[in-house]
Design a protein around this motif. Structure first.
Motif, mmCIF file in Angstrom:
data_model
loop_
_atom_site.group_PDB
_atom_site.id
_atom_site.type_symbol
_atom_site.label_atom_id
_atom_site.label_comp_id
_atom_site.label_asym_id
_atom_site.label_seq_id
_atom_site.Cartn_x
_atom_site.Cartn_y
_atom_site.Cartn_z
ATOM 1 N N ASN A 26 -9.475 3.965 4.538
ATOM 2 C CA ASN A 26 -8.878 3.313 3.372
ATOM 3 C C ASN A 26 -7.372 3.167 3.521
ATOM 4 O OD1 ASN A 26 -11.339 3.124 2.128
ATOM 5 N ND2 ASN A 26 -11.118 5.055 1.040
ATOM 6 N N LYS A 27 -6.864 3.682 4.617
ATOM 7 C CA LYS A 27 -5.430 3.652 4.848
ATOM 8 C C LYS A 27 -4.991 2.211 5.134
ATOM 9 C CE LYS A 27 -2.508 5.480 8.356
ATOM 10 N NZ LYS A 27 -2.364 6.437 9.439
ATOM 11 N N PRO A 28 -3.930 1.725 4.471
ATOM 12 C CA PRO A 28 -3.480 0.353 4.732
ATOM 13 C C PRO A 28 -2.894 0.229 6.144
ATOM 14 C CG PRO A 28 -1.947 1.466 3.287
ATOM 15 C CD PRO A 28 -3.117 2.385 3.461
ATOM 16 N N LYS A 29 -3.003 -0.969 6.694
ATOM 17 C CA LYS A 29 -2.501 -1.217 8.034
ATOM 18 C C LYS A 29 -0.974 -1.119 8.039
ATOM 19 C CE LYS A 29 -2.853 -4.523 11.786
ATOM 20 N NZ LYS A 29 -3.311 -5.834 12.214
ATOM 21 N N TYR A 30 -0.416 -0.522 9.101
ATOM 22 C CA TYR A 30 1.027 -0.339 9.206
ATOM 23 C C TYR A 30 1.718 -1.683 9.415
ATOM 24 C CZ TYR A 30 5.576 1.037 10.922
ATOM 25 O OH TYR A 30 6.920 1.173 11.084
ATOM 26 N N ILE A 31 2.794 -1.895 8.667
ATOM 27 C CA ILE A 31 3.614 -3.091 8.828
ATOM 28 C C ILE A 31 5.002 -2.628 9.259
ATOM 29 C CG2 ILE A 31 4.581 -5.104 7.688
ATOM 30 C CD1 ILE A 31 2.278 -4.961 5.711
ATOM 31 N N ALA A 32 5.501 -3.174 10.339
ATOM 32 C CA ALA A 32 6.787 -2.764 10.893
ATOM 33 C C ALA A 32 7.903 -3.033 9.883
ATOM 34 C CB ALA A 32 7.070 -3.504 12.195
ATOM 35 N N LYS A 33 8.956 -2.268 9.987
ATOM 36 C CA LYS A 33 10.071 -2.373 9.050
ATOM 37 C C LYS A 33 10.688 -3.771 9.071
ATOM 38 C CE LYS A 33 14.314 -0.069 7.677
ATOM 39 N NZ LYS A 33 15.276 0.993 7.970
ATOM 40 N N ALA A 34 10.840 -4.350 10.250
ATOM 41 C CA ALA A 34 11.427 -5.692 10.359
ATOM 42 C C ALA A 34 10.541 -6.718 9.650
ATOM 43 C CB ALA A 34 11.596 -6.064 11.824
ATOM 44 N N ASP A 35 9.218 -6.561 9.790
ATOM 45 C CA ASP A 35 8.297 -7.478 9.116
ATOM 46 C C ASP A 35 8.363 -7.313 7.608
ATOM 47 O OD1 ASP A 35 7.523 -8.371 11.591
ATOM 48 O OD2 ASP A 35 5.724 -7.107 11.674
ATOM 49 N N ARG A 36 8.464 -6.047 7.149
ATOM 50 C CA ARG A 36 8.574 -5.804 5.708
ATOM 51 C C ARG A 36 9.837 -6.430 5.141
ATOM 52 N NH1 ARG A 36 8.385 0.377 5.401
ATOM 53 N NH2 ARG A 36 8.603 0.201 7.613
ATOM 54 N N GLU A 37 10.946 -6.308 5.870
ATOM 55 C CA GLU A 37 12.208 -6.893 5.405
ATOM 56 C C GLU A 37 12.118 -8.413 5.369
ATOM 57 O OE1 GLU A 37 15.110 -5.200 8.013
ATOM 58 O OE2 GLU A 37 15.183 -3.314 6.907
ATOM 59 N N ALA A 38 11.442 -8.995 6.367
ATOM 60 C CA ALA A 38 11.287 -10.448 6.403
ATOM 61 C C ALA A 38 10.432 -10.917 5.225
ATOM 62 C CB ALA A 38 10.644 -10.874 7.716
ATOM 63 N N LEU A 39 9.373 -10.173 4.922
ATOM 64 C CA LEU A 39 8.525 -10.538 3.786
ATOM 65 C C LEU A 39 9.288 -10.406 2.472
ATOM 66 C CD1 LEU A 39 5.136 -8.864 4.774
ATOM 67 C CD2 LEU A 39 5.638 -11.295 4.649
ATOM 68 N N ALA A 40 10.117 -9.373 2.356
ATOM 69 C CA ALA A 40 10.899 -9.178 1.139
ATOM 70 C C ALA A 40 11.922 -10.300 0.979
ATOM 71 C CB ALA A 40 11.602 -7.824 1.181
ATOM 72 N N ALA A 41 12.552 -10.691 2.058
ATOM 73 C CA ALA A 41 13.536 -11.782 1.998
ATOM 74 C C ALA A 41 12.851 -13.089 1.628
ATOM 75 C CB ALA A 41 14.245 -11.914 3.336
ATOM 76 N N GLU A 42 11.667 -13.311 2.166
ATOM 77 C CA GLU A 42 10.921 -14.527 1.850
ATOM 78 C C GLU A 42 10.515 -14.541 0.377
ATOM 79 O OE1 GLU A 42 6.577 -16.177 3.004
ATOM 80 O OE2 GLU A 42 7.877 -15.651 4.697
ATOM 81 N N ALA A 43 10.098 -13.402 -0.132
ATOM 82 C CA ALA A 43 9.706 -13.312 -1.538
ATOM 83 C C ALA A 43 10.919 -13.535 -2.446
ATOM 84 C CB ALA A 43 9.078 -11.955 -1.815
ATOM 85 N N ASP A 44 12.066 -13.000 -2.041
ATOM 86 C CA ASP A 44 13.280 -13.204 -2.825
ATOM 87 C C ASP A 44 13.675 -14.674 -2.864
ATOM 88 O OD1 ASP A 44 13.467 -10.535 -3.427
ATOM 89 O OD2 ASP A 44 14.951 -10.091 -1.856
ATOM 90 N N SER A 45 13.581 -15.340 -1.721
ATOM 91 C CA SER A 45 13.951 -16.757 -1.684
ATOM 92 C C SER A 45 12.978 -17.591 -2.508
ATOM 93 C CB SER A 45 13.999 -17.258 -0.248
ATOM 94 O OG SER A 45 12.715 -17.237 0.331
ATOM 95 N N GLU A 46 11.695 -17.213 -2.521
ATOM 96 C CA GLU A 46 10.716 -17.936 -3.333
ATOM 97 C C GLU A 46 10.997 -17.738 -4.818
ATOM 98 O OE1 GLU A 46 6.779 -16.830 -2.272
ATOM 99 O OE2 GLU A 46 6.919 -17.703 -0.270
ATOM 100 N N SER A 47 11.330 -16.506 -5.200
ATOM 101 C CA SER A 47 11.601 -16.250 -6.613
ATOM 102 C C SER A 47 12.884 -16.973 -7.039
ATOM 103 C CB SER A 47 11.716 -14.752 -6.885
ATOM 104 O OG SER A 47 12.853 -14.216 -6.226
#
Length: 67
Positions: A26-47
């Motif tokens: 049930n453990k979620p798949k690991y996402i690298a820190k760089a990928d997490r930051e890229a996803l956060a930046a993308e979400a910020d730009s969308e918002s």
């Protein structure tokens, strides 16, 4: 006796490893820190884009109301 013990030990260890592969986690798949930051930046730009569109629609509505 020692040979039987060693054979049983190897067979048990192989069976244990095969059984472990079949179990799901049930453990979620690991996402690298760089990928997490890229996803956060993308979400910020969308918002930001959504907020800008909302502001534009509000200003257009207020201009049409004034006319």
């Amino acid at each position: 006796m020692n040979r039987k013990k060693k054979i049983n030990q190897t067979l048990k260890s192989k069976a244990k490893k095969a059984n472990a592969k079949l179990q799901s986690s049930n453990k979620p798949k690991y996402i690298a820190k760089a990928d997490r930051e890229a996803l956060a930046a993308e979400a910020d730009s969308e918002s930001y884009a959504v907020d800008a569109a909302a502001v534009n629609s509000v200003t257009l509505d207020s201009e049409s109301a004034e006319s």
